[in-house]
Design a protein around this motif. Structure first.
Motif, short mmCIF file in Angstrom:
data_model
loop_
_atom_site.label_atom_id
_atom_site.label_comp_id
_atom_site.label_asym_id
_atom_site.label_seq_id
_atom_site.Cartn_x
_atom_site.Cartn_y
_atom_site.Cartn_z
N ARG A 156 0.89 -1.32 -0.04
CA ARG A 156 -0.13 -0.02 0.08
C ARG A 156 0.84 1.20 -0.02
N ILE A 157 0.48 2.42 -0.61
CA ILE A 157 1.16 3.32 -0.87
C ILE A 157 0.97 4.43 0.40
N THR A 161 4.95 20.70 1.23
CA THR A 161 5.49 19.43 1.32
C THR A 161 4.26 18.34 1.14
N GLN A 162 3.21 18.80 1.80
CA GLN A 162 2.02 17.69 1.72
C GLN A 162 1.58 17.66 0.37
N ALA A 163 1.37 18.67 -0.50
CA ALA A 163 0.82 18.80 -1.64
C ALA A 163 1.85 17.93 -2.55
N LEU A 164 3.20 18.13 -2.53
CA LEU A 164 4.09 17.35 -3.07
C LEU A 164 4.01 15.77 -3.13
N LEU A 165 3.87 15.31 -1.63
CA LEU A 165 3.54 14.11 -1.35
C LEU A 165 2.15 13.43 -1.85
N ASP A 166 1.43 14.16 -1.66
CA ASP A 166 0.03 13.82 -2.28
C ASP A 166 0.00 13.49 -3.55
N ARG A 167 0.65 14.37 -4.49
CA ARG A 167 0.87 14.11 -5.90
C ARG A 167 1.67 12.93 -6.29
N ALA A 168 2.90 12.63 -5.39
CA ALA A 168 3.57 11.79 -5.61
C ALA A 168 2.77 10.15 -5.46
N ALA A 169 1.67 10.18 -4.34
CA ALA A 169 1.20 9.11 -4.10
C ALA A 169 0.21 8.81 -5.42
#
Length: 440
Positions: free
Chosen positions: A237-238, A424-432
Motif C-alpha cells: 500500500r502507498i 510538502t504535503q501537496a508534493l507528497l499527495d501528488r507523488a502518491a
C-alpha cells in the motif's frame, strides 16, 4: 590492515532435490572454508566498479583453494542494470554470478536461483535483520549479502574542537558544542556553522548540505521520523503521503529554508556533496560510510573528520541499508561452482575490508574491523543495528518509482524551499497518485 580470520567455517546444506543432489556430490559435505575443487571451471562475475574491489581479494583466495578462476566483468551502475535486464529476461546469460544492488532483487528474482539452504540460523544471526529481510523475495532467498553500507554523519573535528567556536556556540545556544544527536541539534549546529570565515561579506562555510538529486538520504529521514516502511508498506500500500513522510520532507528542506545548506541543492548528488565536504565548504554532511577512508590527503579536512550515526528523529537514528548481494542466475553455465563462490564469499566476508571500498556485510566482520582509522565501521554498525533501520520496498517497480517520482519530487521540494514556496504535503499527495499509476 591484515585479513581478519575470525570466522568459523560452515557446511553448505543442500535441499533434497535432483539438482541439489548433483550439487551435493560436487561439495562432498566439505565445510565452506575447504571447498571441494571445481578445477577447470572459470567463473564470470558481473559487477559494478566499486564492488569489484571488494570481491577481488575473495576471488584470489577462492582460486587458491579451489582451482576455479574468477573473471570480472565490470560495468557502470546503469550499464550493469541494463545488462542484467537484457540477459535475465532472455534467460540467456554470459555470467555465472552477479552483484546486485538491493532494490534490484525483487525485479530480477524470476531469473535467479534460490539460495535458501545457505541461509542457516547461524548465517542469519551474523547479518543485520534488514539484510536478511531484503534478501528474501517471494518466500525465497535470492541473494547473499556481499557488503553493506549506510549513511552516517560526517563532521569537521577541527571546527567542533576550536575554542573560539565552542565559546561562541555556548553563548548562543546555552550548551556545549558537540556532534548533534537529534534533528533539533542538527539544525542548530548547521545554522551556527554557516559562516563568513574570511570576512568578505559572503558565506564560505555552510553547516550542512541537501542532496536533491538522490533519494536515500530523505528515505532515512522517513525512518527517523518513526515510519516502519518507506513509500510502500509491507502489503504494497502507498504510504508516501502519511505524516511520517511529511515530517521527513519538512526536515529535509529545512536547511535550505534557513540558509544553512548551499544553493543549488536540486542538482546535488553524492559526488557533489563529497567534493564540497572534502574542499572544506561544509561543517557536516550525511554520507555513505565508505567515504571516511577516501578523503584525499591534500584535502583541507584530511585528518579532521569525525563520524557518528545520523541524528535521531522521533523514531531514532535509523538508516536505509545500502547492501549489495551476490546472486546466481538460473541459466548460469556453472551453477555448482557459482554457488560455491557465493558461499565462499560469505565465509570469507572479512577480506572485503582490505579493499578500497573497505566494507563487509556480516556483523562479526564489521565489528572486528572497527579500529583506529576505521571509526566509520563502528558508526555503520550502530546505524544498521538501530531498531528502526529498514530496507527499501521489495517491489518490481522500485527503480521506476525512484527515477520518475521520488527524485523529481525532491528536486521540486528543494527548489521551492529556496524560494520559500514549498508545500510538502501537496508534493507528497501528488507523488502518491503518480506511484499509484505505476504499481496499479
Amino acid at each position: 590492515m591484515t585479513p581478519i580470520n575470525h570466522r568459523r567455517r560452515r557446511a553448505l546444506r543442500v535441499a533434497p532435490t535432483a539438482a541439489a543432489a548433483v550439487l551435493a556430490l560436487g561439495l562432498g559435505g566439505c565445510g565452506a572454508g575447504s571447498v571441494a575443487s571445481s578445477s577447470g571451471d572459470t567463473l564470470t562475475v558481473l559487477v559494478e566498479g566499486g564492488g569489484k574491489a571488494v570481491l577481488m581479494p575473495i576471488a584470489k583466495e577462492f582460486e587458491a583453494e579451489t582451482g576455479t578462476s574468477v573473471t570480472f566483468v565490470e560495468l557502470p551502475y546503469d550499464s550493469l542494470y541494463e545488462r542484467l535486464n537484457t540477459e535475465l529476461s532472455a534467460d540467456q546469460v554470459s555470467f555465472d554470478v552477479a552483484a546486485l544492488d538491493a532494490p534490484w532483487l525483487s525485479y530480477f528474482s524470476p531469473g535467479l536461483l534460490p539460495l535458501d539452504d545457505m541461509f542457516t540460523d547461524d548465517v542469519k544471526g551474523d547479518l543485520f535483520p534488514s539484510l536478511v529481510q531484503e534478501a528474501q523475495v517471494g518466500g525465497h532467498f535470492v541473494g547473499m549479502p556481499a557488503w553493506t553500507n549506510a549513511e552516517i554523519l560526517y563532521y569537521r573535528t577541527d571546527l567542533f574542537s576550536d575554542p573560539q567556536q565552542r565559546r561562541a556556540f555556548k553563548a548562543e545556544y546555552g550548551r556545549e558544542l558537540a556532534p548533534p544527536t537529534t534533528w533539533d541539534e542538527y539544525r542548530e549546529v548547521a545554522e551556527f556553522f554557516t559562516q563568513d570565515t574570511d570576512g568578505d561579506g559572503a558565506v564560505d562555510l555552510h553547516g550542512t548540505d541537501v542532496k536533491g538529486a538522490v533519494e536515500t538520504e530523505w528515505l532515512s529521514l522517513v525512518l527517523q521520523a518513526g515510519a516502519k516502511n518507506v513509500v510502500l508498506d509491507d502489503d504494497g500500500r502507498i504510504v508516501i503521503d502519511d505524516a511520517f513522510h511529511k515530517a521527513a520532507l519538512d526536515a529535509y528542506v529545512a536547511p535550505i529554508e534557513d540558509g544553512s545548506a548551499p544553493a543549488g541543492a536540486s542538482q546535488f548528488d553524492w559526488a557533489t556533496s563529497q567534493n564540497l565536504f572534502n574542499q572544506g565548504q561544509l561543517a557536516m554532511s550525511r554520507f555513505w560510510a565508505h567515504a571516511y577512508t577516501q578523503v584525499p590527503e591534500d584535502s583541507p579536512v584530511h585528518g579532521h573528520v569525525g563520524v557518528t550515526t545520523m541524528p535521531a528523529g522521533p523514531g531514532g537514528a535509523a538508516a536505509v541499508p545500502g547492501a549489495w548481494y551476490l546472486s546466481v542466475p538460473r541459466a548460469a553455465a556453472h551453477q555448482e561452482a557459482a554457488q560455491e563462490f557465493v558461499q565462499f564469499a560469505f565465509d570469507h566476508n572479512e577480506l572485503g575490508l582490505d579493499s578500497d571500498l573497505g566494507l563487509a556485510a556480516t556483523i562479526p566482520a564489521l565489528e572486528a574491523g572497527a579500529a583506529e582509522g576505521r571509526e566509520n565501521l563502528s558508526a555503520l554498525t550502530s546505524a544498521l543495528d538501530e531498531p528502526g533501520s529498514a530496507p527499501r520496498p521489495a517491489t518490481d517497480h522500485w527503480q521506476e518509482i525512484v527515477d520518475s517520482v521520488l527524485i523529481p519530487m525532491l528536486q521540486e521540494a528543494t527548489t521551492q524551499a529556496k524560494s520559500g514556496t514549498v508545500n510538502t504535503q501537496a508534493l507528497l499527495d501528488r507523488a502518491a497518485k503518480q506511484i499509484e499509476t505505476i504499481v496499479g
